[in-house]
Design a protein around this motif. Structure first.
Motif, PDB file in Angstrom:
ATOM      1  N   MET A   1       5.081  -5.203 -11.735  1.00  0.00           N
ATOM      2  CA  MET A   1       6.327  -5.483 -11.063  1.00  0.00           C
ATOM      3  C   MET A   1       6.342  -4.735  -9.732  1.00  0.00           C
ATOM      4  SD  MET A   1      10.173  -5.266 -12.522  1.00  0.00           S
ATOM      5  CE  MET A   1      10.447  -3.526 -12.616  1.00  0.00           C
ATOM      6  N   SER A   2       6.880  -5.352  -8.720  1.00  0.00           N
ATOM      7  CA  SER A   2       6.954  -4.715  -7.410  1.00  0.00           C
ATOM      8  C   SER A   2       8.400  -4.671  -6.938  1.00  0.00           C
ATOM      9  CB  SER A   2       6.074  -5.449  -6.406  1.00  0.00           C
ATOM     10  OG  SER A   2       6.585  -6.734  -6.154  1.00  0.00           O
ATOM     11  N   ASP A   3       8.619  -3.857  -5.913  1.00  0.00           N
ATOM     12  CA  ASP A   3       9.939  -3.715  -5.304  1.00  0.00           C
ATOM     13  C   ASP A   3       9.871  -4.371  -3.925  1.00  0.00           C
ATOM     14  OD1 ASP A   3      12.123  -2.835  -3.790  1.00  0.00           O
ATOM     15  OD2 ASP A   3      12.110  -0.842  -4.689  1.00  0.00           O
ATOM     16  N   PRO A   4      10.678  -5.394  -3.659  1.00  0.00           N
ATOM     17  CA  PRO A   4      10.599  -6.103  -2.379  1.00  0.00           C
ATOM     18  C   PRO A   4      10.952  -5.242  -1.164  1.00  0.00           C
ATOM     19  CG  PRO A   4      12.513  -6.840  -3.625  1.00  0.00           C
ATOM     20  CD  PRO A   4      11.722  -5.934  -4.534  1.00  0.00           C
ATOM     21  N   ASN A   5      11.559  -4.077  -1.381  1.00  0.00           N
ATOM     22  CA  ASN A   5      11.926  -3.189  -0.282  1.00  0.00           C
ATOM     23  C   ASN A   5      10.947  -2.033  -0.086  1.00  0.00           C
ATOM     24  OD1 ASN A   5      14.375  -4.612   0.270  1.00  0.00           O
ATOM     25  ND2 ASN A   5      15.197  -3.689  -1.589  1.00  0.00           N
ATOM     26  N   CYS A   6       9.918  -1.963  -0.908  1.00  0.00           N
ATOM     27  CA  CYS A   6       8.978  -0.837  -0.890  1.00  0.00           C
ATOM     28  C   CYS A   6       7.808  -1.121   0.058  1.00  0.00           C
ATOM     29  CB  CYS A   6       8.456  -0.578  -2.295  1.00  0.00           C
ATOM     30  SG  CYS A   6       7.126   0.634  -2.380  1.00  0.00           S
ATOM     31  N   ILE A   7       7.583  -0.217   1.003  1.00  0.00           N
ATOM     32  CA  ILE A   7       6.497  -0.408   1.968  1.00  0.00           C
ATOM     33  C   ILE A   7       5.129  -0.451   1.287  1.00  0.00           C
ATOM     34  CG2 ILE A   7       6.301   2.064   2.515  1.00  0.00           C
ATOM     35  CD1 ILE A   7       5.732   1.155   5.436  1.00  0.00           C
ATOM     36  N   PHE A   8       4.924   0.362   0.248  1.00  0.00           N
ATOM     37  CA  PHE A   8       3.628   0.361  -0.425  1.00  0.00           C
ATOM     38  C   PHE A   8       3.433  -0.915  -1.245  1.00  0.00           C
ATOM     39  CE2 PHE A   8       2.874   5.263  -0.401  1.00  0.00           C
ATOM     40  CZ  PHE A   8       2.627   5.208   0.958  1.00  0.00           C
ATOM     41  N   CYS A   9       4.493  -1.445  -1.841  1.00  0.00           N
ATOM     42  CA  CYS A   9       4.381  -2.740  -2.533  1.00  0.00           C
ATOM     43  C   CYS A   9       4.015  -3.831  -1.529  1.00  0.00           C
ATOM     44  CB  CYS A   9       5.689  -3.090  -3.232  1.00  0.00           C
ATOM     45  SG  CYS A   9       6.034  -2.117  -4.721  1.00  0.00           S
ATOM     46  N   LYS A  10       4.592  -3.763  -0.332  1.00  0.00           N
ATOM     47  CA  LYS A  10       4.287  -4.756   0.704  1.00  0.00           C
ATOM     48  C   LYS A  10       2.849  -4.631   1.187  1.00  0.00           C
ATOM     49  CE  LYS A  10       9.024  -5.245   2.349  1.00  0.00           C
ATOM     50  NZ  LYS A  10       9.952  -5.045   3.468  1.00  0.00           N
ATOM     51  N   ILE A  11       2.332  -3.405   1.283  1.00  0.00           N
ATOM     52  CA  ILE A  11       0.920  -3.217   1.652  1.00  0.00           C
ATOM     53  C   ILE A  11       0.019  -3.792   0.572  1.00  0.00           C
ATOM     54  CG2 ILE A  11      -0.890  -1.472   1.962  1.00  0.00           C
ATOM     55  CD1 ILE A  11       1.238   0.198   3.502  1.00  0.00           C
ATOM     56  N   ALA A  12       0.332  -3.503  -0.692  1.00  0.00           N
ATOM     57  CA  ALA A  12      -0.478  -4.019  -1.804  1.00  0.00           C
ATOM     58  C   ALA A  12      -0.474  -5.545  -1.834  1.00  0.00           C
ATOM     59  CB  ALA A  12       0.019  -3.454  -3.131  1.00  0.00           C
ATOM     60  N   ALA A  13       0.647  -6.147  -1.455  1.00  0.00           N
ATOM     61  CA  ALA A  13       0.768  -7.608  -1.433  1.00  0.00           C
ATOM     62  C   ALA A  13       0.241  -8.207  -0.128  1.00  0.00           C
ATOM     63  CB  ALA A  13       2.223  -8.008  -1.636  1.00  0.00           C
ATOM     64  N   LYS A  14      -0.255  -7.354   0.769  1.00  0.00           N
ATOM     65  CA  LYS A  14      -0.802  -7.756   2.068  1.00  0.00           C
ATOM     66  C   LYS A  14       0.250  -8.419   2.963  1.00  0.00           C
ATOM     67  CE  LYS A  14      -5.453  -7.836   0.319  1.00  0.00           C
ATOM     68  NZ  LYS A  14      -6.630  -8.575   0.000  1.00  0.00           N
ATOM     69  N   GLN A  15       1.496  -8.005   2.788  1.00  0.00           N
ATOM     70  CA  GLN A  15       2.572  -8.456   3.659  1.00  0.00           C
ATOM     71  C   GLN A  15       2.675  -7.569   4.903  1.00  0.00           C
ATOM     72  OE1 GLN A  15       5.824  -8.196   0.920  1.00  0.00           O
ATOM     73  NE2 GLN A  15       5.423 -10.210   0.023  1.00  0.00           N
ATOM     74  N   ILE A  16       2.124  -6.368   4.807  1.00  0.00           N
ATOM     75  CA  ILE A  16       2.061  -5.428   5.928  1.00  0.00           C
ATOM     76  C   ILE A  16       0.588  -5.115   6.137  1.00  0.00           C
ATOM     77  CG2 ILE A  16       2.578  -3.073   6.696  1.00  0.00           C
ATOM     78  CD1 ILE A  16       5.183  -3.237   5.157  1.00  0.00           C
ATOM     79  N   PRO A  17       0.101  -5.216   7.372  1.00  0.00           N
ATOM     80  CA  PRO A  17      -1.313  -4.923   7.627  1.00  0.00           C
ATOM     81  C   PRO A  17      -1.669  -3.476   7.309  1.00  0.00           C
ATOM     82  CG  PRO A  17      -0.274  -5.917   9.557  1.00  0.00           C
ATOM     83  CD  PRO A  17       0.812  -5.613   8.583  1.00  0.00           C
ATOM     84  N   GLN A  96       7.921  14.264  -1.055  1.00  0.00           N
ATOM     85  CA  GLN A  96       7.704  12.828  -1.218  1.00  0.00           C
ATOM     86  C   GLN A  96       8.662  12.073  -0.307  1.00  0.00           C
ATOM     87  OE1 GLN A  96       8.154  11.331  -5.244  1.00  0.00           O
ATOM     88  NE2 GLN A  96       7.349   9.319  -4.700  1.00  0.00           N
ATOM     89  N   THR A  97       8.116  11.180   0.509  1.00  0.00           N
ATOM     90  CA  THR A  97       8.948  10.398   1.426  1.00  0.00           C
ATOM     91  C   THR A  97       8.926   8.905   1.112  1.00  0.00           C
ATOM     92  OG1 THR A  97       7.148  10.262   3.033  1.00  0.00           O
ATOM     93  CG2 THR A  97       8.737  12.056   3.324  1.00  0.00           C
ATOM     94  N   VAL A  98       7.882   8.430   0.451  1.00  0.00           N
ATOM     95  CA  VAL A  98       7.822   7.041  -0.008  1.00  0.00           C
ATOM     96  C   VAL A  98       7.891   7.090  -1.527  1.00  0.00           C
ATOM     97  CG1 VAL A  98       6.457   4.919  -0.100  1.00  0.00           C
ATOM     98  CG2 VAL A  98       6.432   6.328   1.975  1.00  0.00           C
ATOM     99  N   PHE A  99       8.923   6.469  -2.074  1.00  0.00           N
ATOM    100  CA  PHE A  99       9.163   6.571  -3.504  1.00  0.00           C
ATOM    101  C   PHE A  99       8.509   5.422  -4.277  1.00  0.00           C
ATOM    102  CE2 PHE A  99      11.889   9.591  -1.600  1.00  0.00           C
ATOM    103  CZ  PHE A  99      11.810  10.663  -2.482  1.00  0.00           C
ATOM    104  N   HIS A 100       7.193   5.401  -4.147  1.00  0.00           N
ATOM    105  CA  HIS A 100       6.271   4.587  -4.939  1.00  0.00           C
ATOM    106  C   HIS A 100       5.163   5.582  -5.259  1.00  0.00           C
ATOM    107  CE1 HIS A 100       3.953   0.643  -5.610  1.00  0.00           C
ATOM    108  NE2 HIS A 100       3.099   1.613  -5.902  1.00  0.00           N
TER     109      HIS A 100
END
Length: 116
Positions: A1-17, A96-100
């Motif tokens: 499961m991922s969080d649509p607002n999480c920067i690390f989830c977006k990196i893992a999904a390749k939505q952020i380079p 901790q600054t990114v909560f993933h």
């Protein structure tokens, strides 16, 4: 499961380079955008959970994969002989600054004095 607002989830999904250096079913590793050492990689479980306080028996497999991937990446980046550090901050008081849940693999230069 991922969080649509999480920067690390977006990196893992390749939505952020990002410069991904490893990915498998359980974890993704990428280069830190603000490296604190010559080698500074971030290793995350694909599953979103905020930090080590949310570790359970059911998601613990991700933690074992993180350790194995860290060892493999340390070898790949030539750190196995000189040494490397694997760090996880848990909570804002720990920095901790990114909560993933994520781990910093650091190496390539002497780390200096004691951590504590």
């Amino acid at each position: 499961m991922s969080d649509p607002n999480c920067i690390f989830c977006k990196i893992a999904a390749k939505q952020i380079p990002s410069t991904i250096v490893h990915e498998d079913e359980h974890v993704v590793a990428f280069k830190d955008i603000a490296p604190q050492a010559p080698v500074h990689l971030i290793i995350i479980p694909r599953e979103h959970f905020a930090g080590l306080n949310e570790l359970t028996e059911t998601n613990a497999v991700a933690l074992s994969r993180v350790g194995l991937v860290a060892k493999s990446l340390a070898e790949r980046f030539g750190l196995e002989k000189s040494g490397w550090r694997l760090v996880a901050n848990c909570g804002s008081d720990a920095g901790q600054t990114v909560f993933h849940l994520h781990f910093h693999l650091l190496g390539g230069a002497p780390m200096g004095g004691r951590m504590v």
